[in-house]
Design an enzyme around this catalytic site. Structure first.
Site, short mmCIF file in Angstrom:
data_model
loop_
_atom_site.label_atom_id
_atom_site.label_comp_id
_atom_site.label_asym_id
_atom_site.label_seq_id
_atom_site.Cartn_x
_atom_site.Cartn_y
_atom_site.Cartn_z
N GLU A 1 -9.93 39.23 21.08
CA GLU A 1 -8.49 39.06 21.26
C GLU A 1 -8.06 37.59 21.23
O GLU A 1 -7.28 37.13 22.06
CB GLU A 1 -8.01 39.77 22.53
N THR A 36 -12.73 47.94 18.47
CA THR A 36 -13.23 48.62 19.65
C THR A 36 -12.77 50.07 19.61
O THR A 36 -11.60 50.35 19.33
CB THR A 36 -12.71 47.94 20.93
#
Length: 391
Positions: free
Chosen positions: A371, A167
């Site tokens: 994550e 990201t």
């Protein structure tokens, strides 16, 4: 200290300062973020100017120490800020969470000299961070990463390899990078703070995703990237432990963002149900739809209660890893259910880009993956319950 939200729900906040902070965030979300979210997501535009505003407002360093430019806020407050940002636009809420994650290694494991040199600019100087752990062949099995850092005779490190699913890849000003400095496995990994403009660091074209199109996700290539030893974070071989420590907290950020997204979908569904008329009355009058909305609201409230419980454990200095995994698992699964049901409430209109719920549904899917996939969260929770798997 209670605080009433737009939907009338009472939030428990620890201080008057926290209540004022959340009011500020709601104002920014309403005026600066939400009005442009649909257009910018459709165009795939990243709102860098918004992140500069958040940085100037002190919102990108909330859980960190004030002496380094942080807000000194407990996670209980910081996560509710993320929820508000994500409810206006997930790209912004998730971006703030990833930036905070990217600062974690330096704030928690850097020396006093390293923190003084770098952290103020990272927390309030308009910079944007990236967290570089995953690789093309090392996702859930992150300890198998291959990116390597070799120490030269002059003490500098040279990093070679590829990171994936990053990201802010290609736009970040700094990267927290996990690289192999020793043998195989978790004990051979070290953490580094790498400038985003370091020679030899380049980004592949952003991934073409089904959602979150305004948030760039890209591979990062390290081709002889030279990093001074004073940018090594923690001791050699401590990197994987640092990465896991960061992820426990990062999973709470994802959970809070998921609740914000689900709340936005619920609000849209309730608004539509009140206005849409069929058979001579609002569809909100029909029991089947009322029960659906009730279940959606319950998922949102339960998710918030779970992430706040984990946050309070963290704030008290108690073990919170199991609860963080539970929060990430439950909240992101709940976001998927709530956004799916929101599309159903709107019927055919829910499947069109004229309403935001189809975007919310596409974005919710991503939260079940990032994550640590939700399958990995179940592994983590089970290990806390019954111990590691037999080999």
């Amino acid at each position: 200290m209670a605080d009433s939200t737009a939907d009338g729900v009472e939030r428990r906040l620890p201080t008057d300062e926290a209540r004022e902070l959340l009011s500020l965030v709601r104002d920014i979300a309403r005026r600066e973020i939400a009005p442009h979210a649909a257009e910018e997501e459709a165009a795939g535009r990243f709102p860098r100017e918004l992140f500069a505003l958040l940085s100037r407002s002190g919102l990108l360093g909330l859980p960190y120490a004030p002496e380094y430019g942080g807000g000194g806020q407990p996670y209980e407050v910081y996560l509710q800020v993320l929820e508000e940002l994500a409810s206006a636009r997930l790209t912004v809420g998730l971006g703030a969470s990833v930036h905070t994650l990217s600062c974690h290694a330096l704030a928690g494991f850097g020396t006093d000299e390293q923190r003084a040199a770098h952290l103020p600019a990272m927390l309030g100087g308009g910079l944007l961070g990236a967290y570089c752990l995953s690789e093309p062949s090392a996702g859930s099995d992150a300890a198998a990463l291959r990116t390597r850092a070799v120490r030269e005779a002059d003490g500098d490190w040279v990093i070679d390899g590829t990171k994936a699913w990053i990201t802010h890849g290609g736009i970040a000003d700094f990267c927290t990078v996990m690289a192999r400095t020793g043998g195989p496995g978790a004990r051979g990994i070290t953490a580094f703070l790498v400038p985003g403009d370091a020679p030899g660091l380049s980004a592949a074209p952003p991934e073409r995703k089904m959602g979150m199109k305004g948030s760039p996700t890209a591979q990062l290539h390290f081709d002889g990237v030279r990093v001074a030893d004073d940018r090594r974070l923690g001791t050699e071989g401590q990197g994987f432990a640092i990465a896991l420590d960061a992820l426990d907290s990062g999973r709470l950020g994802i959970a809070a963002c998921a609740v914000g997204l689900a709340r936005a979908a619920l609000d849209e569904a309730v608004s539509y149900a009140r206005e849409r008329r069929q058979f001579g009355r609002p569809i909100a009058d029909f029991q089947g739809l009322r029960f659906l909305l009730a279940d959606m609201a319950t998922q949102v409230e339960a998710g918030r209660a779970l992430y706040l419980e984990a946050a309070r454990l963290r704030d008290e200095g108690r073990a919170f890893g199991r609860c963080a995994a539970m929060a990430k698992l439950f909240c992101t699964d709940a976001a998927m259910r709530v956004t799916t049901d929101a599309v159903q409430v709107l019927g055919g209109y829910g499947y069109t880009a004229d309403f935001p719920v189809e975007r919310y549904l596409r974005e919710a899917k991503m939260l079940q993956i990032v994550e640590g996939t939700n399958q990995i969260q179940r592994v983590v929770i089970a290990r806390h319950l019954v111990g590691p798997e037999s080999r």
